[in-house]
Enzyme design. Structure first.
Site: not given
Lengths: 519, 453
Positions: A152, A156
């Site tokens: 992630c 991101v």
């Protein structure tokens, strides 16, 4: 010393001792316990239909999820290739989870590294971590390929894998021609099966493109007339062996694309190596010339299948986990169609033996109500098996089925399959639901057996149903993954597991009238 | 997997000697690293068994970790549920605060926990979720504590996460409640997580000596008992690196004296119990402790005799973290087992000093992780057994090395006097198992072959 002196009590027995019981009683003064009546009422409420409705209305929180994230699947996919080091680009904890998770299931070490991003990487991007990480890990673990996936965090902040790896080459951190396959696997999308797919596609397309080979599908050039086989996110090493047995019986040439069974079923020789087995890297571009590709997890391998049929222009036969007699029949017919080879007599004979075994056991299984939890392809296989021996699937929960309203192929197929048999008439398929939903289902509409991963043990215990452990992860039983569950042999293994659980239950619950010798 | 750093203990700049704000050594990119700060924070707080623990982030952080630690409960089990907001890509773009609020509401309504801990993850920290504000608002509205734990994975190591969890306890929990009148003041245990039920053995010993265990921070804890931890008379820090800061802060805020101790090995156990009684400043209690420890130790000597005979002169490589890196050495020494190699990658400078005090000069220090590095030490030092955690266990099996699991997945309690006896039994078991002989001898046909040459 005699063995008898070595009596080590396990926690179950140790903490049943009076002194510990007393201690726990004393401890209640520190708690703010509810009265026994209140506890009983709350428990009863949690078992009610009223609560179930509220539970199913729940939108925000997930309680006891039955899925892991994309990069976990990617690590497994990377380990399916020879001397390939999985490299998780992101903050370090994720990689530790993947290693523990996979090791706890397979009871084997999991070699995988991380680029260990921290706050500075969050601000300035993870390029330095990528370059240093590639340099360090290649020097230390001497892989022949690195397979990079993201977490992630990298997603991101928008790290660009392709350019980072390119820069690592420009800076001389890795050799110009050293293969580094990669894929993007944010955890906030999909699940472990999506991540497996992304990495498999990443590796196939990367090795194919860099080889410069132009696919001539069906030519079999350089390979003989081969078949490609993909097992997908496969928690059973035994399934690879079973698949090989079947393909060898056909006497066909084949390449398994992504075979992690070597890495997760290596012998104890007295010397640990990082890499055991796996698909040979040079076999990948040649696989583009094969007759066709057989996929055993069509819902898991969506993107890879698209890639193979699109870029390699290859015929794809996509099945779900070939389980049960009909599931295996379909597998053999598909192989026969794809290769033009007849179905071997040895397998027909094996089929007969397993049908015989199913007949032997059917009186104990007919009408047994079953709850099922798993990944989409496994569930299709399990539903098929249940229906063909007269077991009744009742609750089916798939945490990582397609939740998109327009794309519910799995749900539609599962429901059609259930509708094809009177034994499926009571079943409901729940996609995107978790094990707390399953608990409500088990408590409000009881079943006889639950089939699913170890994670289901909590709900199964609450509902007091035996759990037959199938799928991923299985942390609390040993060696289950070494036995195949696919093919006729796999069907026999599952049948034994299920029927003997039922027979054990008969013995355990005997009322004094039915403690029989012969069953 | 293999280490990157050189074998330099000097490279360890972490813990109590250096300023608190200085981060622990970070793993280099390209290593097979250990857990992250998020993991560390969860590990510290999950043993508060009656609280709900909600992970705010994508599915991974909860999906990969729920219910995988062997921290036992004697009652409530809400802590064992895996709660997650399961953020998806839309949440990441538009923010997940509403989802978080709804999740908290749902948990509060359906599970009525005494408190909800909400954990930040990499993603929620990066997209700038205002977790503190959501938690504050929810706490006021729901009238239960909703505690933000700001320890996203990328801020650093597992140990930093332990500390950040300690800070959350200081900021939101400790000092917010008062003990009921009938509870006599006593000792807090800090950094003991009741793995395999070790806390229960410790508690039993303390009770036998008449010492009240006041707040468990956090093994088998109840939320309420931590709120009144500030009324304790003594703090004992069991896992030294992780929560030392918490003890120090409690000393300066509440004037509670603390000491660092361990329950691995009879000597350490006796020392810890004595230290408790001493700091309680209660002569009668000290006498009781003396009587208890003398009795327990002399009984243990009897019980251990056969095992010591078997274990004497055996060599072990110990690869673990924190307090166990030195305290297990004492335990092993009492059993006659010599530690020939010891991991220091998760040890503070103080820990390393304690290790040095306890081992001989020729013991090898293993500063960084890595299966092959540990294996190398086992081979070179001709060790008989490897004592480490789960991630290294299967490597030991591949190398056919007897193994004992000492970390969070262990299923045997080794604390206290009885724990030492159990450790002795486990060591004997592991060493004596016939499988090692079988594994080491080649298949008979290969043996014949070797005679021919």
């Amino acid at each position: 010393m005699s063995k008898d002196n070595l009596d080590i009590k396990d926690n179950n027995n140790l903490f049943k001792e009076e002194r510990y019981v007393q201690q726990r009683e004393n401890k209640k003064q520190f708690e703010a316990p509810c009265s026994e009546q209140e506890t009983a009422e709350a428990l009863a409420y949690s078992k009610s239909a009223e609560y179930m409705e509220k539970n199913f209305d729940r939108k925000s929180v997930v309680i006891n999820p039955h899925k892991a994230c994309q990069p976990l699947g990617s690590v497994m996919a990377a380990l399916g290739f020879e001397k390939t080091l999985p490299f998780v680009h992101g903050s370090q904890g994720c990689n530790a989870y993947f290693r523990s998770h996979l090791s706890r299931h397979f009871k084997e070490p999991t070699p995988s590294v991380s680029s260990s991003m921290t706050e500075d990487a969050a601000v300035f991007g993870g390029m330095t971590n990528m370059i240093d990480g590639l340099e360090n890990s290649i020097a230390l673990y001497k892989p022949e390929m690195v397979a990079v996936c993201t977490t992630c965090m990298a997603e991101v902040i928008g790290d660009d894998l392709n350019s980072f790896i390119g820069n690592a080459r420009i800076k001389g951190a890795i050799a110009e021609d050293f293969p580094v396959a990669f894929c993007n696997t944010p955890s906030f999308v999909g699940s472990h099966i999506t991540g497996y797919d992304a990495m498999l596609k990443g590796i196939l397309s990367y090795l194919y493109t860099r080889s410069g080979i132009q696919a001539t599908p069906g030519s079999g050039e350089g390979t003989g007339e081969k078949l490609n086989v993909m097992l997908g996110f496969e928690p059973y090493t035994g399934n690879f062996a079973e698949m090989r047995k079947i393909l060898n019986a056909f006497d066909t040439e084949y390449t398994i694309l992504g075979d992690h069974s070597g890495n997760y079923d290596s012998p104890a020789t007295g010397e640990y190596e990082y890499y055991y087995g796996g698909t040979k890297l040079e076999d990948v571009p040649l696989a583009a010339n094969a007759l066709g590709t057989l996929s055993l997890q069509k819902y898991t391998l969506k993107k890879t299948q698209e890639y193979i049929s699109g870029t390699w222009k290859q015929e794809i036969s996509a099945l779900s986990t070939p389980l049960g007699i009909k599931g295996t029949d379909k597998l053999l017919e598909t192989i026969s169609e794809m290769t033009g080879l007849p179905i071997p007599a040895s397998l027909t004979e094996e089929r007969g033996r397993v049908v015989d075994a199913l007949m032997d056991s059917h009186p104990y299984l007919h009408g047994k109500r079953v709850a099922l939890v798993g990944d989409p392809d496994l569930l299709i296989g399990l539903i098929g098996l249940c229906l063909e021996i007269g077991m009744e699937p009742v609750h089916i929960v798939c945490s990582n089925g397609e939740v998109d309203f327009n794309d519910q192929k799995f749900k539609i197929e599962a429901e059609a399959l259930l509708a094809s048999s009177p034994y499926g008439s009571e079943a409901t398929v729940h996609i995107g639901k978790d094990l707390w939903h399953m608990r409500s289902l088990l408590l409000t509409d009881p079943v006889d057996l639950a089939i699913g991963s170890s994670h289901l043990k909590f709900a199964a215990k609450d509902a007091d149903v035996p759990l037959i452990r199938v799928g991923f992860p299985i942390f609390d039983r040993h060696h289950m993954h070494r036995y195949p569950i696919i093919g006729y042999q796999g069907t026999l293994n599952l049948l034994s597991l299920i029927v003997n659980t039922v027979l054990q239950q008969l013995d355990d619950n005997n009322s004094g009238f039915n403690f029989e010798l012969v069953r | 997997m293999e280490p990157i750093r050189k074998d330099e203990i000097d490279a360890q700049e972490c813990g109590s000697v250096t300023p608190k704000s200085k981060p622990c050594p970070r793993p280099k990119p390209g290593e097979a690293a250990g857990g992250c700060s998020f993991d560390g924070a969860q590990i510290t707080l999950l043993p508060i068994m009656d609280a709900a623990h909600l992970v705010h982030g994508p599915i991974a952080c909860a999906g990969n970790s729920w219910e995988s630690r062997g921290t036992l409960t004697s009652g409530p089990s809400l802590s064992q549920y895996g709660f997650a907001t399961d953020m998806n890509d839309t949440d990441i773009i538009f923010g997940g605060e509403k989802k978080l609020r709804d999740s908290i509401n749902y948990i509060a309504e359906r599970f009525a926990p005494p408190a909800i801990f909400v954990y930040a993850t990499c993603v929620t920290a990066l997209i700038g979720e205002d977790m503190d504000a959501v938690c504050k608002e929810a706490a006021e509205r729901l009238a239960i504590p909703v505690i933000p734990v700001n320890s996203p994975g990328f801020v650093g190591s597992k140990n930093l996460g332990n500390r950040l969890a300690g800070e959350a306890l200081l900021q939101y929990v400790i000092g917010t409640g008062e003990p009921e009148r009938e509870i006599s003041l006593g000792v807090n245990l800090i950094g003991e997580y009741n793995i395999a039920g070790e806390m229960w053995d410790i508690e039993k010993l303390m009770n036998s000596a008449g010492i009240t265990l006041m707040s468990r921070i956090t093994g088998d804890a109840r939320y309420k008992e931590i709120t009144w931890a500030h009324r304790a008379k003594v703090n004992m820090v069991v896992c030294s690196r992780a929560l030392l800061g918490l003890a120090k802060e409690m000393e300066s805020r509440y004037k509670i004296p603390y000491f660092e101790g361990s329950f691995y090995g009879a000597k350490e156990t006796t020392y810890s119990l004595r230290q408790m009684a001493f700091l309680m400043n209660d002569r009668e209690m000290e006498r009781r402790v003396d009587r208890l420890t003398e009795r327990e130790e002399s009984r243990l000597i009897q019980d251990l005799r056969p095992y010591r005979k078997l274990l004497k002169g055996k060599k072990a490589v110990l690869y673990t973290g924190g307090v166990k890196s030195w305290s297990i050495i004492s335990a092993l020494k009492e059993l006659g087992v010599q530690v020939v190699g010891v991991g220091t990658n998760k040890s503070t400078e103080d820990d390393v000093r304690r290790i040095a005090d306890r081992v001989g000069d020729d013991t090898e220090y293993i500063p960084e992780g890595g299966a092959s590095r540990i294996i190398k030490t086992v081979r070179e030092r001709k060790a008989d057994i490897m004592i480490a955690g789960g991630r290294n266990m299967y490597v030991a099996m591949k190398e056919q090395i007897p193994f004992i699991d000492i970390n969070q997945e262990r299923h045997k309690a080794y604390a206290g006097y009885e724990g030492l006896l159990r450790l002795a039994k486990e060591l004997t078991y592991s060493l004596a198992n016939p499988i090692w002989k079988l594994a080491a001898s080649p298949a008979p046909w290969d043996k014949e072959d070797s005679y021919d040459h």
